[in-house]
Every structure is written in structure tokens, then in C-alpha cells.
Design an enzyme around this catalytic site. Structure first.
Site, short mmCIF file in Angstrom:
data_model
loop_
_atom_site.label_atom_id
_atom_site.label_comp_id
_atom_site.label_asym_id
_atom_site.label_seq_id
_atom_site.Cartn_x
_atom_site.Cartn_y
_atom_site.Cartn_z
N HIS A 159 -26.33 -69.17 -27.91
CA HIS A 159 -27.65 -69.15 -27.24
C HIS A 159 -28.77 -69.09 -28.26
O HIS A 159 -29.75 -69.83 -28.19
CB HIS A 159 -27.79 -67.92 -26.33
CG HIS A 159 -26.87 -67.93 -25.14
ND1 HIS A 159 -26.76 -66.87 -24.28
CD2 HIS A 159 -26.02 -68.88 -24.67
CE1 HIS A 159 -25.89 -67.15 -23.33
NE2 HIS A 159 -25.43 -68.36 -23.55
N TYR A 166 -36.90 -67.06 -22.59
CA TYR A 166 -35.80 -66.16 -22.93
C TYR A 166 -36.31 -64.81 -23.38
O TYR A 166 -37.25 -64.73 -24.17
CB TYR A 166 -34.98 -66.79 -24.06
CG TYR A 166 -33.70 -66.08 -24.40
CD1 TYR A 166 -32.53 -66.36 -23.70
CD2 TYR A 166 -33.65 -65.12 -25.41
CE1 TYR A 166 -31.34 -65.71 -24.00
CE2 TYR A 166 -32.46 -64.46 -25.72
CZ TYR A 166 -31.31 -64.77 -25.02
OH TYR A 166 -30.13 -64.12 -25.31
N PHE A 222 -27.66 -58.24 -22.82
CA PHE A 222 -28.93 -58.19 -22.08
C PHE A 222 -29.61 -59.54 -22.29
O PHE A 222 -29.82 -59.95 -23.43
CB PHE A 222 -29.84 -57.09 -22.62
CG PHE A 222 -31.23 -57.13 -22.00
CD1 PHE A 222 -31.58 -56.25 -20.98
CD2 PHE A 222 -32.18 -58.06 -22.41
CE1 PHE A 222 -32.85 -56.31 -20.39
CE2 PHE A 222 -33.45 -58.13 -21.82
CZ PHE A 222 -33.78 -57.25 -20.81
N GLU A 223 -29.95 -60.20 -21.21
CA GLU A 223 -30.77 -61.41 -21.30
C GLU A 223 -31.56 -61.51 -20.02
O GLU A 223 -31.03 -61.23 -18.94
CB GLU A 223 -29.90 -62.68 -21.38
CG GLU A 223 -29.11 -62.87 -22.64
CD GLU A 223 -28.25 -64.14 -22.62
OE1 GLU A 223 -27.68 -64.48 -21.56
OE2 GLU A 223 -28.16 -64.81 -23.65
N ILE A 224 -32.83 -61.88 -20.14
CA ILE A 224 -33.57 -62.31 -18.95
C ILE A 224 -34.04 -63.71 -19.30
O ILE A 224 -34.78 -63.89 -20.28
CB ILE A 224 -34.76 -61.38 -18.64
CG1 ILE A 224 -34.25 -59.97 -18.31
CG2 ILE A 224 -35.59 -61.95 -17.46
CD1 ILE A 224 -35.33 -58.97 -17.93
#
Ligand code: GDP
Ligand code: MN
Length: 434
Positions: free
Chosen positions: A335, A224, A298-300
Site C-alpha cells: 500500500h 489515505y 490501522f487505515e482509513i
């Protein structure tokens, strides 16, 4: 054995005066000292162990020549969006294309609970440099769960709105948060991918992202990645942390360093501590949640982790509690707490080299000295800020003098550098004798 003795006398004013014997005073002092020691030991128990090396270095600290020949990961950028947000969505896509995707051409998946308009589709098709996909979110993943009493849930949503809780009076907002918390990961439309990069309308990227973050996440064994961490709005989720902590305990999940970094240990002495659990954001023992979470616009992240059994089981449990509707649990908080419960520290990555803004929160690194690759033919030539000592950004178009408007984030405690150095109990005792 100490005998507690006291007697009741009167002050000259007539008010009663309690005089304590020497033994009683000594005993009370002992109780007080024990309570203080117990609190100290308790908070030490929650202190985060300092790693002996930095667990999360930036992947690069200067511009790179974009690796356009390098094989891509199975990845996509994903945006959930409404038709009426077209102009704001366009701004985001233009920004990410300019700063990243013009070299890597990853597909962009647009999701909507309603069919996209022709206009939306044609504008996006002419803007993206890779493939654009337009997907309808299935109704079963968007509306109330079938076991829920909808009238009751709607009344709860109305009451939250009347209480002025941020976005909580909007039914669609609850659906969106529940969707992004769990159902999103099992979408048929995302089956082909292992990684997603979440984007939202009204976002700016300010620096060139010259390397492939999906490739680096894979290489460094990350799950994450985030840009901004900040405290959650407390009234949206008073019982979320308790539910998470109960789940962790009943499933005998070992306490990770990340979980410790999330917990604000109670300073209340032992017998009183558990009464703190009557308040929101506390576990059964009375310890609290710092409210810190990664901002999920924003998440990768690795889809396999989130669609895996472990995470999905936790999501199903949370869903069954009804908290996505009876409170307004946000997907960011869900999350973050899940990651902190289930992952070792080194799996979470801070993209501190990315310039990023959404709403009024931003992160802006300074440009890396001698790291701007001035002769590159691929990087944008537009104006960018001067280089600065300690900078790690690439051709950033924002002023890096203030790196971010939330100076700290919850996992700061895990970083190796001397900042936030805390002694373990053993070290503390040893230091007394040395
Ligand atoms: P905030 O970031 O918490 O202020 O919430 P946003 O309003 O930005 O919503 C988060 C994301 O979900 C954005 O990408 C929105 O476009 C999207 N979103 C929110 N509600 C809806 C909805 O009802 N339908 C669709 N299709 N997208 C939504
Ligand atoms: Mn948003």
C-alpha cells in the site's frame, strides 16, 4: 592534455612503492572531486522540496461536540478475523465503540475465510452500536492464484519459514497479505462503501475521536490516513521495491515528492552506483528504499482509489511476479509504495491526534490544553491524563509524555516546519554568492 605518469620504486624494506607525478596526482584529485560533486548532485536530485505551507494539519486539535446530526459518509469499519480471535476482537470493538462509534454508529463488517461461529456472531451483535455484518471471503480471493505452481510455492514458503523470516512459514499469512493488498478492495461485500476504516483484533484506542474522520477525509480531499509508520522487516520483501520501481519506470510515472521521501539515495559514485542494484531494496540505478511504510492494521482510506484501474493494474502486475508467495510481501509495504508512487503528498493524512496501540507499537498524543470540553454531556467521564502544552488529544487515557515509540515517519520530510529543512541545489548555489 594531462599525461599520467607513475614509476615503480622499492621501499628500503624491499616492498614496491608507487610514486605519482604531479600531473597524475592532480588528475586523480580532479576525478575524486568530480565524483564527490556528482554524488552531491545526485542526492540533491532526491531531496524533497519543502512545501511553502503545512500540507497535512490535524483535522482538529481539541475535543469537539460529536456531530450526531451530521450526515454520514458511505463508510464501514472492516475487520478480517478468525473465530479463535474472538476475545481480542471484542476488545477492539469495545474500544472503538467507546471512543468513537457510540456517537456515529457506522456499520462494522467482519470478514473471515471460514464461516463465523454462532458465538462470534452473537457476541459481536450485542457489542456494536450500529449494524454488524459477517462476510465470508470467496476462496478465489484467498488461495494461490490459479497460474501458480502450488507445490513450488509451498516449498518456497517452507524455506522462508526455515530461514526464520517473520510469519513467512505460514501459508495463511501469505494469503492474508495478498488478499489485503488487492482482492480486499474488489469484494462484493464492500461495494456499497466509499470509505473503509481497517481495524484488527487486539487494538486500543486511547483518545475520544469526537469528529467523523470519513467526513473530514472527504472535506480535505484525502485518500489515505494512518497512525503509525515504521521500517519494514527487510527479509520479507527483498525484491518488492525493485519491482515497484521497474513498474514506475516502464509506465513513465512521474516521480512524486512522496516517492522521493521514500527513496534513500545512494552515496556511491556514478559508475559504481548501478552495481548496488544487485542488492535487495534497490532500484535499477542503485538507489534504495528507506523501508519506511504505514502500518496497515490501522487505515482509513478511499476504496475508490484502491479498486480503481490504476491501483488494481499495479496489484495485478505485482501478483504476477509471485512475490506474495516466493517472498512474503506485506500489504502495508505494498500500500505504502503504491500510494507514494501514485499520489501527491497532500492526499495522505497522519491521524496524529488518535491514541492507538497494536502489538507493542503505539501513538499517544498529549491532551490539548483548554480543549477537553469539560461540560460536554456526550463525552466519556472516565479518568484522563492532564493537559499538556502542544497537546492535540481529546480525553486521552494514555500518558502523552512520549507521543509515539517511533518518533519519526517517512513523510516527516514533507512537513513545512524548519525540521528536516534541506536546501535545493539552486538555493545552495545562491547562498554561496550572497
Ligand atoms: P500482524 O499484524 O502482521 O502480526 O498479523 P495478524 O496476525 O494480526 O493478521 C492481520 C489481520 O489478518 C488480523 O486482523 C488477523 O485477524 C487477520 N488474519 C490473519 N490470518 C488470518 C487467517 O488465516 N484467517 C482470517 N480469517 N484472518 C486472518
Ligand atoms: Mn496484527
Amino acid at each position: 592534455m594531462v599525461r599520467l605518469r607513475s614509476s615503480l620504486r622499492l621501499y628500503p624494506s624491499g616492498l614496491p612503492r608507487l610514486t605519482l607525478s604531479r600531473h597524475t596526482r592532480l588528475a586523480l584529485l580532479l576525478v575524486l572531486a568530480t565524483a564527490i560533486l556528482e554524488v552531491f548532485l545526485h542526492t540533491q536530485n532526491w531531496a524533497v522540496r519543502q512545501p511553502d505551507h503545512e500540507l497535512d494539519e490535524p483535522f482538529y486539535t481539541s475535543c469537539q461536540e460529536p456531530a450526531i446530526e451530521q450526515p454520514r459518509e458511505k463508510a464501514a469499519m472492516v475487520m478480517l478475523v478468525r473465530n479463535q480471535e474472538l476475545m481480542k476482537a471484542l476488545k477492539t470493538i469495545q474500544s472503538i465503540e467507546k471512543h468513537f462509534n457510540q456517537w456515529y454508529h457506522y456499520p462494522i463488517v467482519f470478514l473471515n475465510d471460514e464461516p463465523f461461529t454462532e458465538e462470534f456472531i452473537s457476541v459481536m451483535n450485542t457489542t456494536v452500536s450500529g449494524e454488524a455484518r459477517f462476510e465470508l471471503v470467496p476462496k478465489k480471493d484467498w488461495l494461490f492464484p490459479e497460474w501458480m505452481d502450488v507445490t513450488d510455492a509451498k516449498a518456497a514458503i517452507k524455506a522462508q519459514g526455515q530461514a526464520g523470516i517473520l510469519y513467512a512459514g505460514l501459508e495463511t499469512y501469505h494469503h492474508m497479505c495478498r488478499f489485503y493488498s488487492g482482492k480486499f478492495y474488489t469484494l462484493e461485500a464492500l461495494k456499497a462503501y466509499k470509505w473503509y476504516w481497517r481495524i484488527e483484533p487486539d487494538v486500543n484506542f486511547y483518545c475520544s475521536i469526537t469528529y467523523d474522520p470519513f467526513v473530514e477525509m472527504t472535506k480535505h480531499d484525502k485518500v489515505y490516513g494512518f497512525t503509525i509508520a515504521l521500517p519494514e522487516e527487510p527479509r520479507t520483501c527483498p525484491s518488492l521495491f525493485r519491482k515497484m520501481a521497474d513498474y514506475k519506470e516502464s509506465n513513465n510515472i512521474l516521480t512524486t515528492e512522496l516517492w522521493k521521501a521514500t527513496v534513500a539515495a545512494s552515496w556511491m559514485p556514478w559508475p559504481l552506483r548501478s552495481f548496488m542494484s544487485w542488492f535487495g531494496h534497490r532500484d535499477r540505478f542503485g538507489d534504495g528504499w528507506s523501508l519506511c511504510h504505514y502500518w496497515s492494521n490501522f487505515e482509513i482510506a478511499n476504496l475508490d482509489f484502491f479498486r480503481g484501474k490504476e491501483y488494481q493494474r499495479l496489484f495485478e502486475y505485482l501478483d504476477k511476479t509471485g512475490g506474495f508467495y516466493y517472498e512474503r510481501w506485506g500489504d502495508a509495504a505494498v500500500h505504502s509504495l503504491a500510494l507514494h508512487m501514485l499520489l501527491p503528498s497532500h492526499k495522505v493524512h497522519h491521524f496524529e491526534d488518535f491514541g492507538y496501540r497494536h502489538d507493542w507499537f503505539y501513538q499517544c498524543p498529549a491532551n490539548a490544553p483548554d480543549g477537553q470540553l469539560l461540560h460536554s454531556k456526550l463525552l466519556p467521564i472516565g479518568p484522563f491524563y492532564p493537559e499538556r502544552e502542544g497537546g492535540i488529544g481529546c480525553r486521552c487515557e494514555c500518558d502523552g509524555s512520549r507521543t509515539r515509540n517511533f518518533p519519526a515517519y517517512c513523510t516527516d520530510k514533507l512537513k513545512k516546519p524548519n525540521t528536516a529543512r534541506r536546501l535545493s541545489m539552486v538555493e545552495f548555489v545562491c547562498s554561496w554568492f550572497s
